[in-house]
Design an enzyme around this catalytic site. Structure first.
Site, PDB file in Angstrom:
ATOM      1  N   GLU A 154     -67.616  38.649  22.280  1.00 36.32           N
ATOM      2  CA  GLU A 154     -67.278  39.507  21.155  1.00 36.32           C
ATOM      3  C   GLU A 154     -67.954  40.876  21.176  1.00 36.32           C
ATOM      4  OE1 GLU A 154     -64.968  38.663  18.661  1.00 36.32           O
ATOM      5  OE2 GLU A 154     -64.569  37.180  20.243  1.00 36.32           O
ATOM      6  N   SER A 443     -32.194  -6.624   1.130  1.00 35.11           N
ATOM      7  CA  SER A 443     -32.555  -8.037   1.048  1.00 35.11           C
ATOM      8  C   SER A 443     -34.052  -8.289   0.994  1.00 35.11           C
ATOM      9  CB  SER A 443     -31.959  -8.793   2.242  1.00 35.11           C
ATOM     10  OG  SER A 443     -30.552  -8.801   2.158  1.00 35.11           O
TER      11      SER A 443
END
Length: 739
Positions: A154, A443
């Site tokens: 950086e 069902s």
């Protein structure tokens, strides 16, 4: 003076004009002109023997030179004054910002909201929500590899500048213009100090009246442009004056966002590697530092390969700047960082989302505190369900199918052990088909019809006639249910009716025991609400989600008591010892008798052994369950259980179109089988808590060996009384009429 004095004059002339071939003639001394300093005498020839006069500029050239000199004087005069003003303004702004800066430790946690950390049933972290903060770290105490990786990537001149880097800004402007952008759009050439200024939003606090949400606030703080750069300069100078380089770097390391909801390098290191930022090695440090460029894009949980490629670039920068030796560089490059086991699994995204939905927003999405939630999730079971889903879709679902599925694994008390809300298993924030999809149950509703009959005194051997029937409904057209196979079996036991999922027989039982009683039992188990009071309710026309359906079957397994599914066991604020509250669910009121539940379990065991659910069976283990397929096969279900676990599976299309060639006994039963096989791996078989033939008693009226028929229930105080002596066939004829 005499003539002899003239000789002195000649000596001077010889000395002065020694290079001339001929000495100049003697002349009378003349009085110097006032303008002699301009060098050209009176403008004539070489009077007095002084040579050619300087050349005069023409009027145009003179005008240009004069104008240039004037402009220079104006620019210089304005420039140094303007520079002085700018310096004073910057200095004043710097002093102002300096006066507003607190002790640096108060700037380490930059979140406006808290986070939620979720622990599984073993106390291990498996999910985070919100922006987690792993705790305050110091640039002096983190791994030196991490500190070096950040600086190398950086701001390589971080320890040598005073907050800004003119060289870096100029280089960034050149890159931006070369790529067709404005000089201040794109690359900013920001130093770590300037980036820290952005993270601090130049000292501006979040104001909900100014920004609609935190994301808008942070976007504004990170915005570029000339105005932002101008503001950054005095703030960066103030940071440099107020704090040491290590303190500035500490603020940066704690506040930087690093993807996957991790704020700060400690949280990111814990999330991705399961270790503290103080212990990362060079390759892990490079991966973390590489996230600063684009946290979400390079997050290893999004793409490990992409993250490793970015880390390789960072390692190269570290090596070029002599932070790594040749050997360290090669070793780190050849052994890239990988995710921790928990991060690799990313298990339980749907489960975590569901838990978040079960607690108040002020303790979840809007929390200003860090919250820790202990949950019921079993990561082994969660992985088993995810692997089962993937296996079936990879090997047994046709290519191009858009059918979705969901799985819920639960204990008998309602504790959810695993949840998969869709065929994409490792996600969060997605639509959860296990909890959000309300679909007809088909069902899978039928066991609650038979639970009602058994609770009223029927037995698994009670008889019902499977024959065509028409139900007369006042004010509505008559209704004639049909079986799936369009054939009829005649008089059969309740066990056989459930085993083969016989529609007509189930409707007969429902009407015989009382439709209202069936609805009451079903809603008592908690999986359906507002069921329609229609004869078709027995065939599952009501809607439910998979979670509630699975919870209802857990009620059968636990002996007939309702359960409220739950995933949270305790919620605690980070740092506190006592939880704010405990589990919100668990076993509730009794719905049917334990005897009825055990008899129903026996009947459901026959479904898996001999009936529609045979694909769900696992050799060596006792499994009970029920299939379900709705009208036109829009939904397919299988819900079943062993002695310890209930597993519910649903499959269907999001647009509610019919499935192709799929019933509950097909792919859902296959998914159940694959899930339960993995869940039971390594566990000893245990018997189901079920009754067996001979355990139930035949009423005295049937001493001639006839089984009790549906409709001949003994009295139950809480249910509608039936006359045990009445023949089932006679009662059914009274109800339905002759067909």
């Amino acid at each position: 003076m005499t003539q002899k004095g003239g000789g002195r004059g000649r000596l001077v002339a010889d000395k002065r004009y020694s290079s001339s071939k001929q000495p100049p003639k003697a002349s009378k001394p003349t009085k110097p002109r006032k303008n002699a300093r301009r060098g050209g005498g009176n403008g004539g020839g070489g009077g007095g023997g002084r040579g050619k006069p300087p050349r005069r500029n023409g009027p145009v050239t003179g005008l240009i030179i004069g104008l240039a000199r004037l402009i220079w004087r104006v620019v210089w005069g304005v420039g140094w004054r303007l520079a002085m003003i700018v310096a004073l303004v910057v200095g004043a702004a710097t002093l102002y910002f300096y006066s507003t800066l607190p002790d640096y430790t108060k700037l380490l946690d930059g979140r406006t909201r808290g986070s939620v950390t979720m622990l599984d049933d073993q106390g291990k972290v498996f999910a985070w929500r919100g922006e987690t903060f792993g705790g305050q770290i110091d640039a002096k105490n983190v791994s030196p590899y991490l500190r070096d990786a950040v600086v190398a990537t950086e701001d390589r001149r971080f320890y040598h500048h005073f907050g800004i880097s003119p060289r870096g800004i100029a280089s960034a402007m050149a890159i931006n213009m070369r790529e067709g952008r404005g000089p201040f759009d794109g690359n900013g050439g920001s130093t770590i100090t300037q980036q820290t200024a952005k993270l601090l939003c130049l000292g501006v606090k979040f104001d909900p009246k100014k920004w609609k949400n935190e994301a808008a606030y942070e976007n504004d703080c990170r915005s570029g442009g000339l105005r932002r750069k101008i503001k950054e300069v005095p703030y960066a100078f103030a940071l440099e004056l107020k704090y040491s380089k290590d303190e500035i770097l500490s603020i940066y390391l704690n506040r930087a966002y690093l993807g996957a909801g991790a704020r700060g390098f400690e949280a990111a290191s814990e999330r991705y590697f399961g270790i503290s930022a103080a212990n990362v090695d060079p390759q892990q440090a490079a991966m973390l530092a590489g996230l600063l460029k684009a946290p979400s894009y390079y997050a290893p949980t999004s793409s490990l390969e992409r993250s490793q490629e970015r880390a390789a670039t960072v390692l190269s920068l570290m090596h070029e700047q002599n932070y790594l030796t040749d050997r360290q560089y090669l070793d780190a490059k050849n052994n890239p960082a990988t995710l921790s086991q928990a991060a690799q699994k990313r298990a339980g995204g749907y489960f975590a989302d569901w838990v978040m939905d079960t607690i108040p927003d002020f303790l979840s999405r809007d929390t200003t505190e860090d919250v820790v939630i202990n949950t019921t999730l079993d990561q082994r079971i969660q992985s088993a369900a995810e692997d089962a889903m993937k296996s079936v879709y990879d090997n047994k679902v046709s290519k191009g199918s858009k059918a979705e599925s969901a799985i819920v694994v639960m204990s008998a008390d309602g504790a959810v052990r695993g949840m998969v809300g869709g065929r994409a298993t490792k996600v969060s924030g997605a639509f959860n088909h296990a909890t959000m999809a309300q679909r007809q149950t088909g069902s899978t509703f039928k066991p609650f019809v038979y639970a009602t009959a058994l609770d009223l005194g029927y037995t698994p051997d009670s008889m019902v006639d499977d024959a065509p029937v028409t139900v007369k409904m006042p004010g509505s057209p008559d209704w004639s249910p049909r079986n799936y196979e369009r054939s009829y079996m005649g008089p059969i036991t309740l066990t056989t009716a459930l085993e083969h999922s016989v529609n007509v027989a189930t409707v007969r039982v429902s009407e015989a025991v009382g439709r209202e009683n069936v609805i009451k039992i079903a809603e008592g188990f908690g999986f359906a609400q507002d069921l329609p009071n229609l004869p078709s309710v027995a065939l599952g026309v009501g809607e439910s989600d998979l979670l509630d359906m699975t919870g209802a079957y857990a009620g059968i397994l636990n002996g007939g008591s309702s359960v409220q599914p739950y995933g949270l066991t305790s919620l605690t604020l980070k740092g506190d010892d006592q939880p704010l509250f405990g589990k919100p669910g668990g076993i509730g009121e009794r719905v049917i008798s334990k005897k009825a539940a055990q008899e129903l379990t026996y009947m459901m065991r026959q479904v898996v052994l001999h009936g529609t659910g045979r694909r769900a069976n696992i050799d060596g283990y006792e499994i009970a369950g029920k299939t379900g397929t709705t009208q036109s096969a829009r939904d397919a279900w299988f819900v079943g259980f062993t002695s310890d676990y209930v597993v519910g599976v649903w499959m269907g299309n999001d647009d509610n179109t019919p499935l192709k060639g799929t019933t509950g006994g097909g792919l859902p039963a296959e998914i159940f089988h694959e899930t339960m096989k993995r869940v039971l791996n390594g566990e000893d078989p245990k018997p189901l808590p079920m009754a067996h033939p001979g355990d139930w008693q035949v009423p005295a009226q049937q001493s001639q060996g006839q089984s009790q028929s549906a409709g001949q229930a003994p009295a139950q105080p809480q249910r509608q009384r039936r006359d045990p002596s009445q023949s089932i066939l006679n009662e059914l004829l009274n109800i339905f009429g002759s067909n």
